[in-house]
Structure formats: structure tokens, C-alpha cells
Design a protein around this motif. Structure first.
Motif, PDB file in Angstrom:
ATOM      1  N   ILE A 203     -16.717  33.884  20.987  1.00 39.39           N
ATOM      2  CA  ILE A 203     -18.003  34.185  20.462  1.00 39.39           C
ATOM      3  C   ILE A 203     -18.530  35.011  21.398  1.00 39.39           C
ATOM      4  CG2 ILE A 203     -20.446  33.316  19.915  1.00 39.39           C
ATOM      5  CD1 ILE A 203     -18.700  30.323  20.197  1.00 39.39           C
ATOM      6  N   ARG A 204     -19.050  36.427  20.710  1.00 40.52           N
ATOM      7  CA  ARG A 204     -19.778  37.367  21.665  1.00 40.52           C
ATOM      8  C   ARG A 204     -20.898  36.861  22.402  1.00 40.52           C
ATOM      9  NH1 ARG A 204     -24.080  39.700  20.626  1.00 40.52           N
ATOM     10  NH2 ARG A 204     -24.198  39.211  18.253  1.00 40.52           N
ATOM     11  N   ASP A 205     -20.947  37.279  23.755  1.00 35.75           N
ATOM     12  CA  ASP A 205     -22.165  36.949  24.612  1.00 35.75           C
ATOM     13  C   ASP A 205     -23.456  37.218  23.884  1.00 35.75           C
ATOM     14  OD1 ASP A 205     -20.288  35.927  26.490  1.00 35.75           O
ATOM     15  OD2 ASP A 205     -20.533  37.866  27.589  1.00 35.75           O
ATOM     16  N   GLY A 206     -24.275  36.297  24.094  1.00 41.42           N
ATOM     17  CA  GLY A 206     -25.478  36.305  23.457  1.00 41.42           C
ATOM     18  C   GLY A 206     -25.802  35.969  22.075  1.00 41.42           C
ATOM     19  N   LEU A 207     -24.596  35.840  21.188  1.00 43.52           N
ATOM     20  CA  LEU A 207     -24.955  35.206  19.814  1.00 43.52           C
ATOM     21  C   LEU A 207     -24.839  33.485  19.912  1.00 43.52           C
ATOM     22  CD1 LEU A 207     -24.842  35.521  16.739  1.00 43.52           C
ATOM     23  CD2 LEU A 207     -22.157  35.406  17.039  1.00 43.52           C
ATOM     24  N   GLU A 208     -25.883  33.067  19.351  1.00 44.36           N
ATOM     25  CA  GLU A 208     -25.876  31.586  19.602  1.00 44.36           C
ATOM     26  C   GLU A 208     -25.753  31.032  18.124  1.00 44.36           C
ATOM     27  OE1 GLU A 208     -26.286  29.917  22.219  1.00 44.36           O
ATOM     28  OE2 GLU A 208     -26.665  31.374  23.392  1.00 44.36           O
ATOM     29  N   LEU A 209     -24.746  29.968  17.968  1.00 45.30           N
ATOM     30  CA  LEU A 209     -24.612  29.497  16.682  1.00 45.30           C
ATOM     31  C   LEU A 209     -25.076  28.048  16.645  1.00 45.30           C
ATOM     32  CD1 LEU A 209     -20.777  30.443  16.615  1.00 45.30           C
ATOM     33  CD2 LEU A 209     -22.478  31.626  15.543  1.00 45.30           C
ATOM     34  N   ALA A 210     -25.499  27.662  15.483  1.00 44.70           N
ATOM     35  CA  ALA A 210     -25.851  26.413  15.349  1.00 44.70           C
ATOM     36  C   ALA A 210     -24.433  25.218  15.164  1.00 44.70           C
ATOM     37  CB  ALA A 210     -26.262  26.202  13.764  1.00 44.70           C
ATOM     38  N   PRO A 211     -24.507  24.413  15.957  1.00 45.40           N
ATOM     39  CA  PRO A 211     -23.142  23.560  15.953  1.00 45.40           C
ATOM     40  C   PRO A 211     -23.191  22.767  14.556  1.00 45.40           C
ATOM     41  CG  PRO A 211     -25.050  22.200  17.159  1.00 45.40           C
ATOM     42  CD  PRO A 211     -25.437  23.823  16.869  1.00 45.40           C
ATOM     43  N   LEU A 212     -21.913  22.588  14.316  1.00 47.94           N
ATOM     44  CA  LEU A 212     -21.191  21.694  13.189  1.00 47.94           C
ATOM     45  C   LEU A 212     -21.155  20.283  13.663  1.00 47.94           C
ATOM     46  CD1 LEU A 212     -18.548  23.364  10.917  1.00 47.94           C
ATOM     47  CD2 LEU A 212     -20.922  23.285  10.579  1.00 47.94           C
ATOM     48  N   VAL A 213     -20.290  20.204  14.586  1.00 47.71           N
ATOM     49  CA  VAL A 213     -20.158  18.764  15.240  1.00 47.71           C
ATOM     50  C   VAL A 213     -21.018  18.555  16.468  1.00 47.71           C
ATOM     51  CG1 VAL A 213     -18.377  17.355  16.048  1.00 47.71           C
ATOM     52  CG2 VAL A 213     -17.822  19.305  14.492  1.00 47.71           C
ATOM     53  N   THR A 214     -21.874  17.474  16.218  1.00 48.98           N
ATOM     54  CA  THR A 214     -22.724  17.118  17.431  1.00 48.98           C
ATOM     55  C   THR A 214     -22.206  15.860  18.138  1.00 48.98           C
ATOM     56  OG1 THR A 214     -23.990  16.331  15.681  1.00 48.98           O
ATOM     57  CG2 THR A 214     -24.692  17.955  16.430  1.00 48.98           C
ATOM     58  N   GLY A 215     -22.521  15.474  19.055  1.00 48.13           N
ATOM     59  CA  GLY A 215     -22.219  14.421  19.617  1.00 48.13           C
ATOM     60  C   GLY A 215     -22.379  14.351  21.342  1.00 48.13           C
ATOM     61  N   GLY A 216     -21.069  14.429  22.000  1.00 50.07           N
ATOM     62  CA  GLY A 216     -21.183  14.387  23.492  1.00 50.07           C
ATOM     63  C   GLY A 216     -21.606  15.692  24.100  1.00 50.07           C
ATOM     64  N   GLY A 217     -21.701  16.906  23.155  1.00 52.58           N
ATOM     65  CA  GLY A 217     -22.127  18.074  23.945  1.00 52.58           C
ATOM     66  C   GLY A 217     -21.100  18.877  24.533  1.00 52.58           C
ATOM     67  N   GLN A 218     -19.876  18.465  24.349  1.00 53.82           N
ATOM     68  CA  GLN A 218     -18.647  19.292  24.936  1.00 53.82           C
ATOM     69  C   GLN A 218     -18.557  20.742  24.202  1.00 53.82           C
ATOM     70  OE1 GLN A 218     -18.314  16.114  23.642  1.00 53.82           O
ATOM     71  NE2 GLN A 218     -17.104  14.872  25.180  1.00 53.82           N
ATOM     72  N   GLU A 219     -17.904  21.618  24.994  1.00 52.17           N
ATOM     73  CA  GLU A 219     -17.740  22.821  24.715  1.00 52.17           C
ATOM     74  C   GLU A 219     -18.895  23.701  24.473  1.00 52.17           C
ATOM     75  OE1 GLU A 219     -14.976  22.875  25.893  1.00 52.17           O
ATOM     76  OE2 GLU A 219     -13.889  24.335  24.338  1.00 52.17           O
ATOM     77  N   GLY A 220     -19.759  23.655  25.255  1.00 47.76           N
ATOM     78  CA  GLY A 220     -21.177  24.207  25.283  1.00 47.76           C
ATOM     79  C   GLY A 220     -21.992  23.852  24.179  1.00 47.76           C
ATOM     80  N   GLY A 221     -21.910  22.714  23.789  1.00 46.87           N
ATOM     81  CA  GLY A 221     -22.709  21.933  22.759  1.00 46.87           C
ATOM     82  C   GLY A 221     -22.201  22.334  21.328  1.00 46.87           C
ATOM     83  N   LEU A 222     -21.261  23.257  21.189  1.00 45.24           N
ATOM     84  CA  LEU A 222     -20.726  23.714  20.015  1.00 45.24           C
ATOM     85  C   LEU A 222     -19.766  22.874  19.296  1.00 45.24           C
ATOM     86  CD1 LEU A 222     -20.424  27.813  19.543  1.00 45.24           C
ATOM     87  CD2 LEU A 222     -21.764  26.015  18.327  1.00 45.24           C
ATOM     88  N   ARG A 223     -18.840  21.937  20.120  1.00 44.54           N
ATOM     89  CA  ARG A 223     -18.030  21.193  19.262  1.00 44.54           C
ATOM     90  C   ARG A 223     -17.724  20.327  20.101  1.00 44.54           C
ATOM     91  NH1 ARG A 223     -12.522  19.227  19.571  1.00 44.54           N
ATOM     92  NH2 ARG A 223     -11.623  19.460  17.636  1.00 44.54           N
ATOM     93  N   SER A 224     -18.524  19.141  19.890  1.00 43.38           N
ATOM     94  CA  SER A 224     -18.560  17.898  20.541  1.00 43.38           C
ATOM     95  C   SER A 224     -17.362  17.221  20.210  1.00 43.38           C
ATOM     96  CB  SER A 224     -19.713  17.014  20.184  1.00 43.38           C
ATOM     97  OG  SER A 224     -20.961  17.463  20.903  1.00 43.38           O
ATOM     98  N   GLY A 225     -16.777  16.349  21.415  1.00 41.82           N
ATOM     99  CA  GLY A 225     -15.629  15.608  21.291  1.00 41.82           C
ATOM    100  C   GLY A 225     -14.578  15.940  22.291  1.00 41.82           C
ATOM    101  N   THR A 226     -13.923  14.808  22.745  1.00 39.45           N
ATOM    102  CA  THR A 226     -12.978  14.919  23.962  1.00 39.45           C
ATOM    103  C   THR A 226     -11.993  15.997  23.669  1.00 39.45           C
ATOM    104  OG1 THR A 226     -13.549  12.656  24.537  1.00 39.45           O
ATOM    105  CG2 THR A 226     -11.874  13.532  25.657  1.00 39.45           C
ATOM    106  N   LEU A 227     -11.742  16.878  24.590  1.00 35.53           N
ATOM    107  CA  LEU A 227     -10.692  17.816  24.476  1.00 35.53           C
ATOM    108  C   LEU A 227      -9.630  17.068  24.828  1.00 35.53           C
ATOM    109  CD1 LEU A 227     -12.304  21.049  26.173  1.00 35.53           C
ATOM    110  CD2 LEU A 227     -11.463  20.744  23.695  1.00 35.53           C
TER     111      LEU A 227
END
Ligand code: PLP
Length: 361
Positions: A203-227
Motif C-alpha cells: 500500500i502506497r505511503d499515505g493511502l489509508e484503506l478501510a479494513p475488511l477484517v476487524t478484530g485484534g488489529g494485526q497488520e496495522g489494523g488492516l487485516r486482523s488475525g494471528t499471522l
């Protein structure tokens, strides 16, 4: 059995497998930690994930951040659906030959949908105007069915000039060539000799996306879930290897392509011969019964059309987009080769396919 289906998936690199093993430890080891835990087990796993992230990031241009996802399909969904609030109700323009991960996702949104045509060579005209009111453009870098390489740098510039976001599906390009400066770029580990079940979104710096998967806030809040540290480590090792071997792999693929073109003399190539990743040979013969060919040549793993479309019985949307009739597209096969394909494998496979086809013509 000879494997010639590198667009569907690629063999796991031994180096990627080795990198994964420690992170598949049982109770006697330390490699099973949750990378989001604060104790030593967790910190070690987190360090492995971050090393993998740096190695994967080296495949992308500078100026962005990488998040891990479960697949490129998920990455593309996060990108396209995540951009929807940013572009409000503006249109989404996608090339006619996009993978279903882009095509179906763009169509599922309420935004106006525009198709960008390709020519008979399977190429988007990078200098063509974007449909009026476009807020997001998605064009893949290398097509999975016919291997054509799109002018993505030019398209990225045109999108920027029009004030639109540019999402690039670089699944079939990553590890093979430089990726373009876009707003979002999606890739998949299993297409570059990494494990299945993990992808990445840049994701280009400065671009903020709305998360699809919410939960524990992993991956900068964009993709929650244990890696999964094992999948991340395998992806990282595969990315490092691809970066180091890019030129050697390309030369190997060129040698295979040159021989394949000689062997399949008289067959018709679908898509451009030059603006193409040469590890993709999509061919047809007017009279070919592909189903019969596939059942006659059981010792070669190859595909009819795309892996997703083959078996569905539906004519390929990509082959239709380059002007083939439904009948012609059903006479097409796709051979995909790469790093671990030996010249003798290719020659034996070609001999078997050509001999079996010869009994039909
Ligand atoms: N995009 C392209 C061009 C592909 O070839 C594929 C896989 O076939 C995908 C997206 C989806 O990738 P994944 O299997 O990681 O979901």
C-alpha cells in the motif's frame, strides 16, 4: 509426471520449505509462538515475521508498506473494497482480462463498473483515455491465462493524472520483473515458489484503506488475525530467492520458450509473443479436442485456459476478450514452465502432446 502448470501454482522452493520447518515446531521446540505475544516465544516469531516482511517488501517499489494476507485474492479484496470509501461513488475501471479476484470484486461493489478493452494481442492501450468518472483503475501486470505484460507504468501515470487510484494485480509478475508504482499491489507466495495460504498487499505511503477484517488489529489494523510465522518465513525465503535469481530464472525461461516455439511449430499462439512473460505458452489448433488431449496425455500436468476456468466448461473470458470465438477458445491449451522445468522435461512433454494431438488432426 511432468509439471507444466506454473501459472496455477509453482513448486515450493526447497529453501522456502527449510525456512518454514522451525516455525512448525511442537511442544519440544520454541518455534510455535504467537508472533503477537510479548514473551520470548512471541518475540522470536515476530522477528521472523518482520525479516520475512523485509524480504517480501524488496519485491515492491519503495514508498509503501506491506501487509500479509491469506492470499492474493484477499489482498485484492482489501485493496478494492478498502478503496471504495476513498473514491466514494466514482466508477471502477478494470481491464477485460482481469482475474476473477479483481473482476468479481469490482462488479460486486455498487460503484459504476467499466471494462477496459484489450486488443487482439491481449494488451490494454496505455495511452487510451480512462472512462469518465473513474475513481479506481485495476489492470494486472501479467495475465495468468495468456501471459501478456501490460503497460502498467503508463497506466499508473494516466490514473494519477486523472486523479484515480491504481490497483495492480502483480501475482504473475512478482519475482520475475520490477513491479510498477501504484496505489496498491497484490501478490501471492505460491506463484513464486513459496507456500500456499499467504499473499501480500503493498500500500502506497499515505493511502489509508478501510479494513475488511476487524478484530485484534494485526497488520496495522488492516487485516486482523494471528499471522502464521511458518507461512511468512516461507514466503520471505521464496521472495529472497526470487530477487537473487531473477535474471538467472529469466534466462532459463527464455531458453525454454525458444525451444518450445520450435517444437510447437504450426500451432497458433494466443496473445502477444513479445509483450509476454515467456513462461506462458497458450496455444491452439483449430481442430483440437482439448478434453480428449488432456485425457490422452495423463503424464503431463497442463491446463485448458485458466486453472479456475478449466473444468468449468465455460469459455474463457480472456480468450473471448482477444477476439476468439467460443469454439476457438475451447481448442486452446496453456503450458506454464519456469525455474524447475528441465529442457528434457519440456521436450518430453511437447513430444507427448504433439503426438496425441496428431492423432486428432
Ligand atoms: N491474480 C492472478 C493473476 C492469479 O493468477 C491468481 C491465481 O491464480 C490470483 C490473482 C489469486 O491468487 P491466490 O491464489 O493467492 O488467491
Amino acid at each position: 509426471m511432468i509439471y507444466l502448470d506454473y501459472q496455477a501454482t509453482t513448486p515450493l522452493a526447497p529453501e522456502a520449505r527449510d525456512a518454514m520447518l522451525h516455525w512448525l515446531d511442537g511442544p519440544a521446540g520454541t518455534g510455535f509462538g504467537n508472533p503477537h505475544s510479548p514473551h520470548r516465544y512471541g518475540r522470536e516469531a515476530a522477528a521472523a515475521v518482520e525479516l520475512a516482511r523485509d524480504r517480501v517488501a524488496a519485491l515492491f517499489p519503495p514508498g509503501g508498506r506491506v501487509i500479509f494476507t491469506a492470499s492474493a485474492t484477499e489482498a485484492l479484496n482489501i485493496a478494492i473494497r478498502g478503496c471504495a470509501p476513498v473514491i466514494a461513488g466514482q466508477g471502477i475501471a478494470v481491464s477485460a482480462i482481469e482475474h476473477a479476484a479483481v473482476w468479481d470484486t469490482a462488479q460486486a461493489l455498487a460503484n459504476p463498473f467499466h471494462e477496459i478493452a484489450v486488443d487482439a494481442q491481449g494488451l490494454v492501450d496505455g495511452s487510451g483515455p480512462l472512462p469518465a468518472g473513474t475513481g479506481l483503475v485495476a489492470v494486472m501486470q501479467v495475465n495468468n491465462e495468456i501471459g501478456t505484460v501490460q503497460p502498467v507504468a503508463e497506466i499508473a501515470r494516466a490514473a494519477k493524472a486523472a486523479g484515480a487510484l491504481f490497483v495492480c494485480d502483480a501475482v504473475q509478475a512478482a519475482g520475475k520483473m520490477a513491479l510498477p508504482l501504484a496505489d496498491c499491489i497484490a501478490i501471492s507466495a505460491h506463484k513464486l515458489h513459496g507456500p500456499k495460504g499467504i499473499g501480500a498487499l503493498w500500500i502506497r505511503d499515505g493511502l489509508e484503506l478501510a479494513p475488511l477484517v476487524t478484530g485484534g488489529g494485526q497488520e496495522g489494523g488492516l487485516r486482523s488475525g494471528t499471522l502464521s510465522p511458518a507461512l511468512c518465513a516461507g514466503f520471505g525465503a521464496a521472495a529472497k530467492l526470487a530477487t537473487e535469481r531473477m535474471e538467472a530464472d529469466r534466462e532459463h525461461v527464455e531458453a525454454l520458450w525458444n525451444r518450445a516455439i520450435e517444437l510447437f511449430d504450426g500451432w497458433i499462439l494466443n496473445g502477444s509473443a513479445t509483450a509476454r512473460w515467456h513462461g506462458n505458452l497458450n496455444l491452439r489448433r483449430d481442430w483440437l479436442d482439448v478434453a480428449r488431449l488432456m485425457s490422452d496425455v495423463r503424464d503431463v500436468a497442463f491446463s485448458a485456459g485458466s486453472a479456475c476456468a478449466s473444468g468449468s466448461g465455460k469459455p474463457s473470458r480472456v480468450l473471448r476478450a482477444i477476439g476468439l470465438s467460443d469454439k476457438d477458445s475451447k481448442t486452446s491449451i496453456r503450458l506454464g514452465f519456469g525455474r524447475y522445468t528441465g529442457m528434457d522435461d519440456l521436450e518430453r512433454a511437447a513430444a507427448a502432446i504433439i503426438a496425441a494431438a496428431g492423432t486428432q488432426g
